[in-house]
Design a protein around this motif. Sequence first.
Motif, PDB file in Angstrom:
ATOM      1  N   PRO A  77       0.823  -1.227   0.000  1.00  0.00           N
ATOM      2  CA  PRO A  77       0.000   0.000   0.000  1.00  0.00           C
ATOM      3  C   PRO A  77       0.859   1.282   0.000  1.00  0.00           C
ATOM      4  O   PRO A  77       0.494   2.271  -0.640  1.00  0.00           O
ATOM      5  N   TYR A  78       2.004   1.263   0.704  1.00  0.00           N
ATOM      6  CA  TYR A  78       2.895   2.422   0.679  1.00  0.00           C
ATOM      7  C   TYR A  78       3.407   2.652  -0.741  1.00  0.00           C
ATOM      8  O   TYR A  78       3.412   3.788  -1.236  1.00  0.00           O
ATOM      9  N   LEU A  79       3.815   1.592  -1.398  1.00  0.00           N
ATOM     10  CA  LEU A  79       4.266   1.729  -2.782  1.00  0.00           C
ATOM     11  C   LEU A  79       3.150   2.301  -3.659  1.00  0.00           C
ATOM     12  O   LEU A  79       3.373   3.208  -4.478  1.00  0.00           O
ATOM     13  N   MET A  80       1.944   1.788  -3.484  1.00  0.00           N
ATOM     14  CA  MET A  80       0.827   2.266  -4.304  1.00  0.00           C
ATOM     15  C   MET A  80       0.527   3.739  -4.012  1.00  0.00           C
ATOM     16  O   MET A  80       0.203   4.510  -4.912  1.00  0.00           O
ATOM     17  N   LEU A  81       0.638   4.116  -2.754  1.00  0.00           N
ATOM     18  CA  LEU A  81       0.416   5.512  -2.373  1.00  0.00           C
ATOM     19  C   LEU A  81       1.512   6.403  -2.953  1.00  0.00           C
ATOM     20  O   LEU A  81       1.234   7.449  -3.565  1.00  0.00           O
ATOM     21  N   ALA A  82       2.759   5.991  -2.778  1.00  0.00           N
ATOM     22  CA  ALA A  82       3.877   6.820  -3.253  1.00  0.00           C
ATOM     23  C   ALA A  82       3.845   6.940  -4.775  1.00  0.00           C
ATOM     24  O   ALA A  82       4.057   8.036  -5.327  1.00  0.00           O
ATOM     25  N   GLY A  83       3.564   5.839  -5.456  1.00  0.00           N
ATOM     26  CA  GLY A  83       3.474   5.884  -6.912  1.00  0.00           C
ATOM     27  C   GLY A  83       2.340   6.797  -7.360  1.00  0.00           C
ATOM     28  O   GLY A  83       2.505   7.628  -8.266  1.00  0.00           O
ATOM     29  N   ASN A  84       1.224   6.642  -6.717  1.00  0.00           N
ATOM     30  CA  ASN A  84       0.062   7.480  -7.018  1.00  0.00           C
ATOM     31  C   ASN A  84       0.405   8.968  -6.860  1.00  0.00           C
ATOM     32  O   ASN A  84       0.124   9.776  -7.758  1.00  0.00           O
ATOM     33  N   VAL A  85       1.050   9.309  -5.746  1.00  0.00           N
ATOM     34  CA  VAL A  85       1.327  10.721  -5.463  1.00  0.00           C
ATOM     35  C   VAL A  85       2.404  11.265  -6.401  1.00  0.00           C
ATOM     36  O   VAL A  85       2.269  12.380  -6.925  1.00  0.00           O
ATOM     37  N   VAL A  86       3.452  10.492  -6.639  1.00  0.00           N
ATOM     38  CA  VAL A  86       4.530  11.004  -7.501  1.00  0.00           C
ATOM     39  C   VAL A  86       4.029  11.154  -8.946  1.00  0.00           C
ATOM     40  O   VAL A  86       4.340  12.147  -9.620  1.00  0.00           O
ATOM     41  N   ALA A  87       3.236  10.195  -9.408  1.00  0.00           N
ATOM     42  CA  ALA A  87       2.662  10.341 -10.752  1.00  0.00           C
ATOM     43  C   ALA A  87       1.664  11.505 -10.782  1.00  0.00           C
ATOM     44  O   ALA A  87       1.621  12.275 -11.750  1.00  0.00           O
ATOM     45  N   GLY A  88       0.894  11.637  -9.706  1.00  0.00           N
ATOM     46  CA  GLY A  88      -0.065  12.750  -9.623  1.00  0.00           C
ATOM     47  C   GLY A  88       0.639  14.098  -9.590  1.00  0.00           C
ATOM     48  O   GLY A  88       0.149  15.089 -10.166  1.00  0.00           O
ATOM     49  N   TRP A  89       1.761  14.122  -8.941  1.00  0.00           N
ATOM     50  CA  TRP A  89       2.573  15.352  -8.905  1.00  0.00           C
ATOM     51  C   TRP A  89       2.996  15.731 -10.327  1.00  0.00           C
ATOM     52  O   TRP A  89       2.933  16.907 -10.717  1.00  0.00           O
ATOM     53  N   GLN A  90       3.398  14.749 -11.109  1.00  0.00           N
ATOM     54  CA  GLN A  90       3.767  15.055 -12.499  1.00  0.00           C
ATOM     55  C   GLN A  90       2.547  15.568 -13.282  1.00  0.00           C
ATOM     56  O   GLN A  90       2.678  16.445 -14.147  1.00  0.00           O
ATOM     57  N   MET A  91       1.381  15.006 -12.976  1.00  0.00           N
ATOM     58  CA  MET A  91       0.172  15.501 -13.646  1.00  0.00           C
ATOM     59  C   MET A  91      -0.132  16.939 -13.211  1.00  0.00           C
ATOM     60  O   MET A  91      -0.637  17.737 -13.996  1.00  0.00           O
ATOM     61  N   ALA A  92       0.197  17.252 -11.970  1.00  0.00           N
ATOM     62  CA  ALA A  92       0.021  18.635 -11.504  1.00  0.00           C
ATOM     63  C   ALA A  92       0.966  19.576 -12.249  1.00  0.00           C
ATOM     64  O   ALA A  92       0.574  20.670 -12.686  1.00  0.00           O
ATOM     65  N   ARG A  93       2.219  19.149 -12.398  1.00  0.00           N
ATOM     66  CA  ARG A  93       3.177  19.970 -13.153  1.00  0.00           C
ATOM     67  C   ARG A  93       2.709  20.122 -14.602  1.00  0.00           C
ATOM     68  O   ARG A  93       2.796  21.209 -15.190  1.00  0.00           O
ATOM     69  N   ALA A  94       2.184  19.031 -15.145  1.00  0.00           N
ATOM     70  CA  ALA A  94       1.689  19.073 -16.524  1.00  0.00           C
ATOM     71  C   ALA A  94       0.504  20.031 -16.645  1.00  0.00           C
ATOM     72  O   ALA A  94       0.375  20.770 -17.634  1.00  0.00           O
ATOM     73  N   LEU A  95      -0.332  20.016 -15.641  1.00  0.00           N
ATOM     74  CA  LEU A  95      -1.505  20.905 -15.631  1.00  0.00           C
ATOM     75  C   LEU A  95      -1.077  22.378 -15.702  1.00  0.00           C
ATOM     76  O   LEU A  95      -1.639  23.169 -16.475  1.00  0.00           O
ATOM     77  N   ILE A  96      -0.086  22.716 -14.901  1.00  0.00           N
ATOM     78  CA  ILE A  96       0.388  24.109 -14.873  1.00  0.00           C
ATOM     79  C   ILE A  96       0.922  24.514 -16.251  1.00  0.00           C
ATOM     80  O   ILE A  96       0.560  25.560 -16.796  1.00  0.00           O
ATOM     81  N   VAL A  97       1.758  23.678 -16.810  1.00  0.00           N
ATOM     82  CA  VAL A  97       2.318  23.979 -18.137  1.00  0.00           C
ATOM     83  C   VAL A  97       1.200  24.084 -19.175  1.00  0.00           C
ATOM     84  O   VAL A  97       1.174  25.007 -19.997  1.00  0.00           O
ATOM     85  N   ALA A  98       0.275  23.135 -19.113  1.00  0.00           N
ATOM     86  CA  ALA A  98      -0.779  23.092 -20.133  1.00  0.00           C
ATOM     87  C   ALA A  98      -1.685  24.309 -20.038  1.00  0.00           C
ATOM     88  O   ALA A  98      -2.107  24.862 -21.070  1.00  0.00           O
ATOM     89  N   GLU A  99      -1.978  24.739 -18.822  1.00  0.00           N
ATOM     90  CA  GLU A  99      -2.803  25.948 -18.680  1.00  0.00           C
ATOM     91  C   GLU A  99      -2.084  27.163 -19.276  1.00  0.00           C
ATOM     92  O   GLU A  99      -2.708  27.971 -19.974  1.00  0.00           O
ATOM     93  N   ASP A 100      -0.800  27.270 -18.996  1.00  0.00           N
ATOM     94  CA  ASP A 100      -0.039  28.406 -19.526  1.00  0.00           C
ATOM     95  C   ASP A 100       0.027  28.353 -21.054  1.00  0.00           C
ATOM     96  O   ASP A 100      -0.113  29.375 -21.726  1.00  0.00           O
ATOM     97  N   GLN A 101       0.251  27.167 -21.574  1.00  0.00           N
ATOM     98  CA  GLN A 101       0.378  27.063 -23.029  1.00  0.00           C
ATOM     99  C   GLN A 101      -0.977  27.264 -23.707  1.00  0.00           C
ATOM    100  O   GLN A 101      -1.053  27.834 -24.795  1.00  0.00           O
TER     101      GLN A 101
END
Lengths: 596, 596
Positions: free
Chosen positions: A522-546
């Motif tokens: 479950p820790y692995l699933m949580l950490a993977g979820n959050v780190v991938a979600g963090w990348q989606m957050a970074r992607a969101l910021i870039v995509a909104e700006d673009q």
Amino acid sequence: MTYRAPIKDMLFGMKELASLASLQSIPAFADFDLDTAQAVLEECAKLNENVIAPLNVAGDRNPSSWKDGVVTTTPGFKDAFRQFAEGGWQGLQHPADFGGQGLPKTIGAACVEMLNSANLSFALCPLLTDGAIEALLTAGTPEQQQTYLPKMIDGTWTGTMNLTEPQAGSDLALVRTRAEPLPDGSYKIFGTKIFITYGEHDMAENIVHLVLARVVGAPEGVKGISLFLVPKFMVNADGSLGARNDAHCVSIEHKMGIKASPTAVLQFGDHGGAIGYLIGQENRGLEYMFIMMNAARYAVGVQGIAVAERAYQKAASYARDRVQSRPVDGSLPGSAAIIHHPDVRRMLMTMRALTEGCRAMALVAASAYDAAHQHPDAEVRKQNQAFYEFLVPLVKGYSTEMSLEVTDLGVQVHGGMGFIEETGAAQYYRDAKILTIYEGTTAIQANDLVGRKTARDGGQTAKAIAAQIAATEAELAKRDSAASKAMLKRLSAARLALIDVIEFVAGQSKANPNAVFAGSVPYLMLAGNVVAGWQMARALIVAEDQLAAGVDAPFMAAKIATARFYAEHILARAGGLRDSIVEGADSVTAMSLDAF
Amino acid sequence: MTYRAPIKDMLFGMKELASLASLQSIPAFADFDLDTAQAVLEECAKLNENVIAPLNVAGDRNPSSWKDGVVTTTPGFKDAFRQFAEGGWQGLQHPADFGGQGLPKTIGAACVEMLNSANLSFALCPLLTDGAIEALLTAGTPEQQQTYLPKMIDGTWTGTMNLTEPQAGSDLALVRTRAEPLPDGSYKIFGTKIFITYGEHDMAENIVHLVLARVVGAPEGVKGISLFLVPKFMVNADGSLGARNDAHCVSIEHKMGIKASPTAVLQFGDHGGAIGYLIGQENRGLEYMFIMMNAARYAVGVQGIAVAERAYQKAASYARDRVQSRPVDGSLPGSAAIIHHPDVRRMLMTMRALTEGCRAMALVAASAYDAAHQHPDAEVRKQNQAFYEFLVPLVKGYSTEMSLEVTDLGVQVHGGMGFIEETGAAQYYRDAKILTIYEGTTAIQANDLVGRKTARDGGQTAKAIAAQIAATEAELAKRDSAASKAMLKRLSAARLALIDVIEFVAGQSKANPNAVFAGSVPYLMLAGNVVAGWQMARALIVAEDQLAAGVDAPFMAAKIATARFYAEHILARAGGLRDSIVEGADSVTAMSLDAF
């Protein structure tokens, strides 16, 4: 066309998330700009879309077969492998000194994804060869390197990893294959290895087996394991092939999926002893094995992303075509393509969000690998190495577990047709299931995450990543869009959940190891979820700006929608995982063993 | 033995959760006490463990085959079906008037579970026959009943449901099979039906097809669909078999799982017209079909529990035997059976908790069905009917979705061996995937839950169940044990999450149907999770009391541990589902269709 490489999303990830431009400041990668990356990806897509992807179904229906020790691969595989080799794809990430192209992993990973989307079974042969090449680059003698690497890198020969024995799977301490020293410095190898991917096949002239074995008299356990190179055919001084070595394939497995990939049982030494050559030093085999293994673990994570992408494309295509039932909102008078139904959209968005999130995570990890290996500044190398090592179990464990969810949904979108083999969706479901098992099960990845990657440094690396996530949240907090707000809310909650778990793991791993390991997956699933979600957050910021800047509006709008979906439907799982790990450990091991 | 029927858990569920004793106060069930139930279950277990379970692997390796319109089932199936029929098992829950045994569903459901654990493919033949019997009992003429029911109930003939056509899957409005009236009151049927389970086979003398078709001139859509009885062989006045009817199997499907169960394409009327008899009234076919379908939906839910139980038993057995790696807490000096490893325990406990929770939910639903059908008090019947109808989509949808998780974990516990077909774990993974699809996909169950079961009465039934859950919480609150406290915390949070969702669904279904249906499957998963968890809470209370009273301590202690695990690891998922449904609806449908 049954597969279309997602080049645009790959380039977006490389440029905006994995900072390909800053990689260029590293001397080794000065030549690799975005245009080069795009050219490589487009060429790679051609081969995979047109040559290798069409063989995927054929491989499932007409798998590799064994007769009298000879393995015949699916018709078409041999020719396709020639094209793959001649295109230089085996050497993509390997050093130019041995004929490779020395591309950064950031670009290479995208190529690996394409190959695996096209054909998971086919891709395993190059994947294992890559691992063997890495081990030889690290620990081989100059002579060994000169003898084997050029032919492996140009695809004339392939490589294997021989770890598992019937009694020794995850537990390599139990390896029994033995090596007897010969006067000339070589060894005779005796033993049985199982689950050897492409351990025998007809696609290359020779096969270079890397084999874990114990030198006679070596210590017990993992400290007495050495690594040997055992060629299928002996190699003469001039590089030509000599006699057949005493390493024979006695059978191949009948598997649920990846059927085209031969999984061999290899007998070493049944006819007097297989000649093997020590790689590196005696009793350091496990260390070298981990070099192969780590390369392979990352690649298996990419396999998860790859099969998820292919399943998504197939399901989306079916959902656009299949007409069934009226929309629930009455927006169409008659039956509509099922993509109009909210639950079909939910399934497709889940597939898409998981795939894009894991792809972004894998590209960011690759970029850290590149910096860790080639950056001129030692401190930068060290930081990137720690970051990369933390991410490897997440890329492997989370991306493959998510691929089970995605391929399940892929079948589900197809309804009854999904269960019929001719449709093809079922193959992805069957193929994907090996990914959470080989090269270390999800539990083994989780042990690595808990032990070496979290507890060992008291959670420092993990918390440093959480701090980087908090910095992304600060960026989100400056924004006004609904998508940013939704992302901020879920990312922030998920990060706090992750921090709780990091503290639990780092704090309890000595005092209460059972409790910590009860929550390791479950820790692995949580950490993977959050780190991938963090990348989606970074992607969101870039995509909104673009999007605001008028760049590629359809792509950016889709990225924003997908990122928001990830936040609200995937990151939302974080709290439950935290509660189970931190508050639910005792109930995992409470029941008496007799009661099972 | 490859399967051992969990009789003790079934009896516990019947007695303590499904109130078998209070069912006995219903005149129709006065004879069925716990001893009778136990005797039936033990007899049923013998047949399933010894005769039918051993054929499960054979069916996968040597599936039903088609040649020239004739389907030959797996060797052994025909004999086993004779034993099944001669034991009276087909008639277990059917009326004594037609040769059945009239057992309550509360007992019958456990027998159905055993049969499906033993052999999912085999069990489908009786399952479909049960549905056809129900439809004839409800809507057949006395003559039709007299002609067909005794032979179906004694297993001489079997039944099928013919709904699906290539263009009409979930959307029966698109059914095109047509019925032309004949002067004698019968009809000629013309059309193609696909996905017909046991649509052709060699296990019975005759096959009674129940077929949805449109009488020429009938209205379009679902209001113009009638139900017809189309026998494979015509039945003479004396009950003997006459001419072959014009209903022919032109092929069977090549499926990912349940391979022994022939899935037929049936052509009606290619040689002049198949003779069919109207069941009930014209244009009311959908209504009768739902009678078959609802019986079948409940049974498919039980299939999920059944395959989960079998997968659990296999994984637990492997985990006890397989030796690999040292325990993380250092409690053993060398490699240990993997059941000692916390993550293996987590997987096994997840499998067990989900299976037991769903079994308890199914038994409680069955008991409501019995009261709804046979209780002398009309108000009691009505309340039980509403409760049962609310539970059917949960039993079907949640139990089958959980079976995917359980069979996945079953493979995972086996590691690499799980992916090898000879091991058998992979078959459960492949077989289970049909369960979330046939007899209405999970999305179709969720539509039913949202529309007919929640929105239609403004959430009253759902909230009444939530109030019953709150009453169980009040019982938990009086207790001091750690398990009770843990259960109370998680059950209470999960119930509040469920209430939020019920209010969202009931409140928004008219104004914002897309938002509600975007969360329909997560709502089903939440409701199933909570209702099954509620049964585990009730079980916990009983088990604690019985443990204190010295009754069967090992069983009661295991039940307490499993219930607590359910609370901390399964109920803990509730909050995330609530957030996704209530706050995440927009992102499900936000992305432009062009972007997929």
